[in-house]
Design an enzyme around this catalytic site. Structure first.
Site, mmCIF file in Angstrom:
data_model
loop_
_atom_site.group_PDB
_atom_site.id
_atom_site.type_symbol
_atom_site.label_atom_id
_atom_site.label_comp_id
_atom_site.label_asym_id
_atom_site.label_seq_id
_atom_site.Cartn_x
_atom_site.Cartn_y
_atom_site.Cartn_z
ATOM 1 N N ASN A 147 0.829 -1.207 0.000
ATOM 2 C CA ASN A 147 0.000 0.000 0.000
ATOM 3 C C ASN A 147 0.864 1.258 0.000
ATOM 4 O O ASN A 147 1.996 1.228 0.484
ATOM 5 C CB ASN A 147 -0.905 -0.009 1.237
ATOM 6 C CG ASN A 147 -2.041 -0.988 1.095
ATOM 7 O OD1 ASN A 147 -2.652 -1.089 0.040
ATOM 8 N ND2 ASN A 147 -2.320 -1.724 2.166
ATOM 9 N N CYS A 168 -5.746 -7.204 -3.566
ATOM 10 C CA CYS A 168 -6.278 -6.839 -2.255
ATOM 11 C C CYS A 168 -7.358 -7.858 -1.887
ATOM 12 O O CYS A 168 -8.073 -8.360 -2.750
ATOM 13 C CB CYS A 168 -6.866 -5.430 -2.290
ATOM 14 S SG CYS A 168 -7.459 -4.845 -0.682
ATOM 15 N N HIS A 169 -7.497 -8.148 -0.593
ATOM 16 C CA HIS A 169 -8.425 -9.193 -0.162
ATOM 17 C C HIS A 169 -9.694 -8.640 0.497
ATOM 18 O O HIS A 169 -10.466 -9.411 1.080
ATOM 19 C CB HIS A 169 -7.724 -10.135 0.826
ATOM 20 C CG HIS A 169 -7.069 -9.426 1.971
ATOM 21 N ND1 HIS A 169 -5.862 -9.819 2.486
ATOM 22 C CD2 HIS A 169 -7.430 -8.352 2.701
ATOM 23 C CE1 HIS A 169 -5.519 -9.020 3.483
ATOM 24 N NE2 HIS A 169 -6.464 -8.126 3.631
ATOM 25 N N HIS A 198 -9.666 -0.228 -2.021
ATOM 26 C CA HIS A 198 -10.248 0.157 -0.735
ATOM 27 C C HIS A 198 -11.496 1.018 -0.891
ATOM 28 O O HIS A 198 -12.067 1.461 0.104
ATOM 29 C CB HIS A 198 -9.224 0.840 0.181
ATOM 30 C CG HIS A 198 -8.146 -0.091 0.643
ATOM 31 N ND1 HIS A 198 -6.881 0.340 1.002
ATOM 32 C CD2 HIS A 198 -8.138 -1.437 0.799
ATOM 33 C CE1 HIS A 198 -6.142 -0.698 1.347
ATOM 34 N NE2 HIS A 198 -6.882 -1.789 1.227
#
Length: 445
Positions: A147, A168-169, A198
């Site tokens: 990030n 990304c999870h 995000h």
């Protein structure tokens, strides 16, 4: 079989996870895994646990370690990146300096002053890594887990020839919880998801042809009127996700952000004010550097317990984590088909965002390579929110590459989380740059 390099391989959380996931995958039998890290002690611990995992799991992979990046990259086919320039002490400045100006982060690694500072530190380092890849493994894929994921991935795709994907999870965790609450199997979900890292939005959700958005709207009402346990759980760390931020935004926009509330809230400053007790009204807790040190110590202790037989290693080796790296590598290495959430340059995945900016949607791997799936246009309200951040991310990349303090100031003041007047914003930026001077040569000549 492929050579797979893990940069940041000394991470007590990510290093063992990637080794286990790659070892379990039968398609990757015979692969060479190389751990690289600048911390030799941490690297040694992860390497030793990796060797034990290979032995107990009967994995058909080899494992090496090195602190020499060029040596690690030579002849690589895949490079997994998980780093944080300056570590937790640099991140302390990202959180504590803005707090002096009344700006509160719940995470601080993507947007706001913290996301800006982290990007300015990380982007030159990641570009250097990609430049070395151009020399030592020009055809390799870079799988970025670091990030701020969007700006790092964008910097590499903009400035180098290296094929790069960001992973990304966040959606996986939200998907799991929604499946429980809606009594639907995860595998039956037919989602339409689009946005930026995000801040990805569940625009439509179906299962077996049935529209689940009305049920999701009802669920949002229950989440907001409940005590937070419906969507959340008993996790007492700041990472617990009560779902209240997502639920409220679903009521406003008709679509649900599907990342953790602690990430989503930083894109909407109204959730993080004194009026909301810095987010506590919505079940948010701010993650401190001290808590992150605790997490690191927990990960290290677990690693050592596995290494010294205080914990049984067998459960750790039973199944992969759900992270996408091993699935994507397997698909690319064997020309198999795989579909998953990926951060890629926009080549039509989101119709009303600019081309080439990095967006997060579903994408497909097949014999022809990787293609992002078209999600159509974002609804107007969502497009307005996302576009503002996309434009800012482009400025952050350019500021990090050139050391242009004027662009950095503009990017800071443009961020909706920054609610101070320009003089205060400039003082805050100057203070943050000075605190990070060791990692920002582009700004200090």
């Amino acid at each position: 079989m492929p050579k797979i390099v893990i940069i940041g391989g000394g991470s007590f959380s990510w290093g063992p996870l990637f080794i286990r996931d790659l070892g379990i995958a039968p398609e990757l039998a015979g692969s060479q895994i190389v751990l690289h890290d600048i911390d030799p002690q941490a690297l040694d611990l992860v390497y030793r646990l990796g060797q034990k995992a290979i032995m107990h799991g009967d994995f058909d992979i080899s494992l090496e370690r090195t602190t020499q990046l060029d040596e690690a990259l030579s002849g690589a086919h895949f490079v997994i990146l998980s780093i944080s320039t300056g570590g937790l002490e640099a991140m302390r400045h990202d959180l504590e300096i803005p707090a002096k100006y009344g700006i509160y982060h719940t995470v601080g690694d993507t947007v706001g002053p913290g996301g800006l500072a982290r990007g300015l530190r990380n982007i030159p380092v990641v570009i250097d890594i990609a430049g070395r890849m151009e020399r030592h493994c020009p055809d390799a894929w870079l799988l970025n887990y670091s990030n701020p994921l969007t700006t790092l991935t964008r910097a590499v795709t903009k400035e180098t020839s290296i094929k790069t994907i960001g992973f990304c999870h966040e959606w996986l965790g939200v998907r799991y919880k929604l499946a429980q609450l809606l009594a639907v199997e995860e595998s039956d979900f037919q989602p339409r998801i689009a946005g930026i890292n995000h801040l990805i939005w569940l625009l439509d959700l179906k299962a077996a042809g049935q529209d689940l958005m009305p049920a999701l709207s009802d669920l949002a009402g229950q989440i907001l009127t409940g005590d937070g346990r419906l969507f959340g759980d008993d996790d007492m760390t700041s990472m617990v996700d009560r779902g209240k931020v997502k639920a409220r935004l679903l009521q406003v926009y008709g679509a649900m952000p599907v990342a953790g509330d602690r990430h989503v809230a930083e894109f909407f400053p109204g959730f993080l004010t004194e009026a909301t007790a810095q987010g506590q009204t919505y079940g948010l807790e701010r993650t401190s550097v001290e808590e992150r040190y605790q997490w690191r110590e927990w990960d290290k202790r677990r690693l050592c317990d596995l290494l010294h037989d205080k914990l049984d290693i067998a459960p750790f080796l039973e199944k992969p984590s759900g992270e996408a790296a091993h699935s994507l590598i397997s698909a690319l290495a064997t020309h198999a088909r795989y579909t998953g959430i990926m951060n890629l340059p926009n080549q039509g995945q989101i119709a009303n965002l600019p081309p080439d900016v990095v967006v997060e949607t579903y994408a497909v791997v097949d014999s022809s390579g990787i293609s992002g799936l078209s999600m159509g246009p974002l609804p107007p309200g969502i497009q307005a929110v996302v576009s503002r951040h996309v434009a800012n991310q482009e400025m952050i990349v350019e500021a990090a590459l050139t050391g242009d303090i004027h662009l950095a100031r503009q990017a800071l003041l443009n961020d909706p989380l920054v609610t101070v007047e320009p003089d205060g914003a400039e003082r805050m930026l100057d203070e943050m740059l000075l605190a990070n001077q060791a990692y920002l040569p582009q700004f200090f000549g």
